[in-house]
Design a protein around this motif. Structure first.
Motif, short mmCIF file in Angstrom:
data_model
loop_
_atom_site.label_atom_id
_atom_site.label_comp_id
_atom_site.label_asym_id
_atom_site.label_seq_id
_atom_site.Cartn_x
_atom_site.Cartn_y
_atom_site.Cartn_z
N ARG A 1 -41.27 34.42 21.01
CA ARG A 1 -39.85 34.75 21.12
C ARG A 1 -39.28 35.03 19.74
N THR A 2 -38.61 36.17 19.60
CA THR A 2 -38.06 36.59 18.31
C THR A 2 -36.59 36.20 18.23
N PRO A 3 -36.20 35.36 17.27
CA PRO A 3 -34.80 34.94 17.14
C PRO A 3 -33.97 35.99 16.39
N ASP A 4 -32.74 35.64 16.06
CA ASP A 4 -31.85 36.59 15.39
C ASP A 4 -31.95 36.56 13.87
N THR A 5 -32.75 35.65 13.33
CA THR A 5 -33.04 35.63 11.89
C THR A 5 -34.54 35.61 11.69
N LEU A 6 -34.99 36.11 10.57
CA LEU A 6 -36.42 36.18 10.30
C LEU A 6 -37.00 34.78 10.20
N PRO A 7 -37.94 34.40 11.05
CA PRO A 7 -38.43 33.02 11.04
C PRO A 7 -39.29 32.71 9.82
N VAL A 8 -39.28 31.45 9.45
CA VAL A 8 -40.12 30.97 8.35
C VAL A 8 -41.47 30.58 8.91
N PRO A 9 -42.58 31.01 8.32
CA PRO A 9 -43.91 30.66 8.85
C PRO A 9 -44.10 29.15 8.94
N GLY A 10 -44.83 28.74 9.95
CA GLY A 10 -45.13 27.33 10.15
C GLY A 10 -45.11 26.94 11.60
N ALA A 11 -44.04 27.24 12.30
CA ALA A 11 -43.96 26.95 13.73
C ALA A 11 -44.80 27.96 14.52
N PRO A 12 -45.20 27.62 15.75
CA PRO A 12 -45.98 28.56 16.56
C PRO A 12 -45.30 29.92 16.67
N PHE A 13 -46.07 30.96 16.47
CA PHE A 13 -45.66 32.36 16.57
C PHE A 13 -44.73 32.81 15.43
N SER A 14 -44.26 31.90 14.58
CA SER A 14 -43.27 32.31 13.57
C SER A 14 -43.86 33.29 12.55
N GLY A 15 -45.08 33.04 12.09
CA GLY A 15 -45.70 33.96 11.15
C GLY A 15 -46.03 35.29 11.79
N PHE A 16 -46.47 35.26 13.03
CA PHE A 16 -46.74 36.49 13.79
C PHE A 16 -45.47 37.32 13.93
N VAL A 17 -44.37 36.67 14.31
CA VAL A 17 -43.10 37.37 14.48
C VAL A 17 -42.62 37.94 13.15
#
Length: 231
Positions: free
Chosen positions: A90-106
């Motif tokens: 799931r892609t949020p409204d701000t660029l996610p920080v790597p670490g949580a599941p899927f955050s680096g992929f997103v």
């Protein structure tokens, strides 16, 4: 004209998996390649210049990527296309920080689309043209398209039986695989992406786009964006 399908991985992982690439020619022939993510800079950032150097695109190539193209609309925690197609990432409204599941992929997907659009001039659906047969850079979600093409009858994608069924389904749709080796499930996802791009030219009535049209906000971020789908 070539049709490229890219099955992205997480570029921020300790040892990023190579990106599986399927190259489909206009006659449906399929070949497979891999490219490595560029190294992160000293601040652990992916620069647009490094991304463009790692994934060169030809002047007439059509590129379809299994990875998010844009952020959600402000205030949302998932894009409409991801919700409709039941995407696990799931892609949020701000660029996610790597670490949580899927955050680096997103994060990697959003940065890659921005680099390709700005640096290679690849026209994006809705932002540059409303017509899929004119766009050259798309997002796909293979999980949803495999469900559309065969669902549970295809079996589990990681098993030899599931991979054989998926290759056969793409062959029935016009793709021509060389050799007798069975592609990995990641390579088959890349081939499915390339097939969707191929269909935007060979049979545009066989594909459609799901979700909210893409736009660019005042700060230059791409937001929402439709996902290419079969049917």
């Amino acid at each position: 004209m070539r049709f490229l399908g890219w099955d992205l991985s997480d570029p921020f992982a300790r040892r990023p998996r190579a990106v599986d690439v399927a190259v489909v020619e206009e006659d449906g022939r399929v070949a497979f390649e891999q490219w490595a993510w560029p190294a992160l800079d000293a601040a652990r950032h992916l620069t647009p210049q490094a991304l463009l150097a790692a994934c060169p695109v030809g002047p007439t190539d059509v590129v379809v990527v299994d990875g998010p193209q844009a952020l959600a609309r402000p205030g949302a925690q998932v894009r409409e296309a991801e919700r409709l197609l039941r995407a696990p990432g799931r892609t949020p409204d701000t660029l996610p920080v790597p670490g949580a599941p899927f955050s680096g992929f997103v994060r990697g997907g959003v940065l890659l689309f921005a680099a390709l659009h700005q640096g290679s001039g690849l026209p994006l659906l809705d932002l540059d043209t409303p017509h899929p047969h004119e766009a050259r850079l798309f997002e796909a979600f293979p999980g949803a398209t495999w469900r559309q093409l065969g669902g549970k009858a295809l079996g589990k994608k990681t098993t030899p039986e599931g991979r054989t069924a998926r290759r056969a389904r793409l062959e029935a749709e016009g793709l021509r695989f060389s050799g007798t080796g069975l592609p990995t499930h990641d390579a088959l996802d890349a081939a499915l992406c390339a097939w969707l791009g191929w269909r935007t030219r060979s049979a545009p009535e066989r594909v459609h786009a799901v979700g909210t049209p893409l736009w660019k906000d005042a700060e230059g971020w791409l937001r929402e964006g439709r996902i290419l789908h079969a049917g």
